[in-house]
Enzyme design. Sequence first.
Site, short mmCIF file in Angstrom:
data_model
loop_
_atom_site.label_atom_id
_atom_site.label_comp_id
_atom_site.label_asym_id
_atom_site.label_seq_id
_atom_site.Cartn_x
_atom_site.Cartn_y
_atom_site.Cartn_z
N THR A 156 39.47 17.58 11.60
CA THR A 156 40.66 18.02 10.90
C THR A 156 40.25 18.57 9.54
O THR A 156 39.40 17.99 8.86
CB THR A 156 41.71 16.90 10.75
OG1 THR A 156 42.83 17.39 10.01
CG2 THR A 156 41.15 15.67 10.06
N GLU A 157 40.82 19.72 9.17
CA GLU A 157 40.34 20.44 8.00
C GLU A 157 40.55 19.68 6.69
O GLU A 157 39.98 20.04 5.67
CB GLU A 157 40.97 21.82 7.93
CG GLU A 157 42.46 21.80 7.76
CD GLU A 157 43.13 22.97 8.46
OE1 GLU A 157 43.83 23.72 7.78
OE2 GLU A 157 42.95 23.11 9.68
#
Length: 224
Positions: free
Chosen positions: A51-52
């Site tokens: 997840t960024e």
Amino acid sequence: MKALTEAEVKVRIAKRVAEMLPDGGFVNLGVGIPTLAVDYLPDGKTLHIQTENGMLGVGPKPATEAETVPNLINASRTPITEMPGCCYFDSATSFAMIRSGRVDATVIGAIQVSEQGDLANWALPGKGVLGPGGAMDLVVGVKEVIVATSHVAKNGKHKLIPVCTVPLTGIKVVNTLVTEFAVFKFKNGKMVLVEHTADITLAEVAAMTSARYEVDPQLQVREV
């Protein structure tokens, strides 16, 4: 064609995307429907979800409220769990992973997709704009771009159109497009229908798709 609830649309898309994701691969799941895919992985399939906002090794959503950790969230700001061996890092490291081609696939939402594979997913005229987030980095830095979106907008407007009319995220970046009724591939600059669900006809797919596309000779019909 059967009318689906919003929840049914989301689950259908998430389940189909989950089947496509590479076993053992490193995958980024974008905001909205994409983050649901991790909840529907086929038995035995493992993924390394990135997840960024800074985590590798994202697990499914907590089963109970007692398992929820307030600070443990994904890019959609929804609670997640940790997989064994997970790790955390800052934004610079997160986007270095994305931009360097080390992520095998990303699943991302859409406002519009053109018949050339252009993607628009971050801004609507007249609406508040928070910014594109990591979308522009993901669509050019990741090996496989999978778009997960409802076939038409809530207001009935077509989302699969000849040319995008809202600000673009990327040009000719989409590899696979998954809706609640169909799967399209983008091959050699052309949009190709490779699959549709058994509860819809080819004529009904055409009626809700403004973009020009070809029908794969080996078109699959999927039971739902």
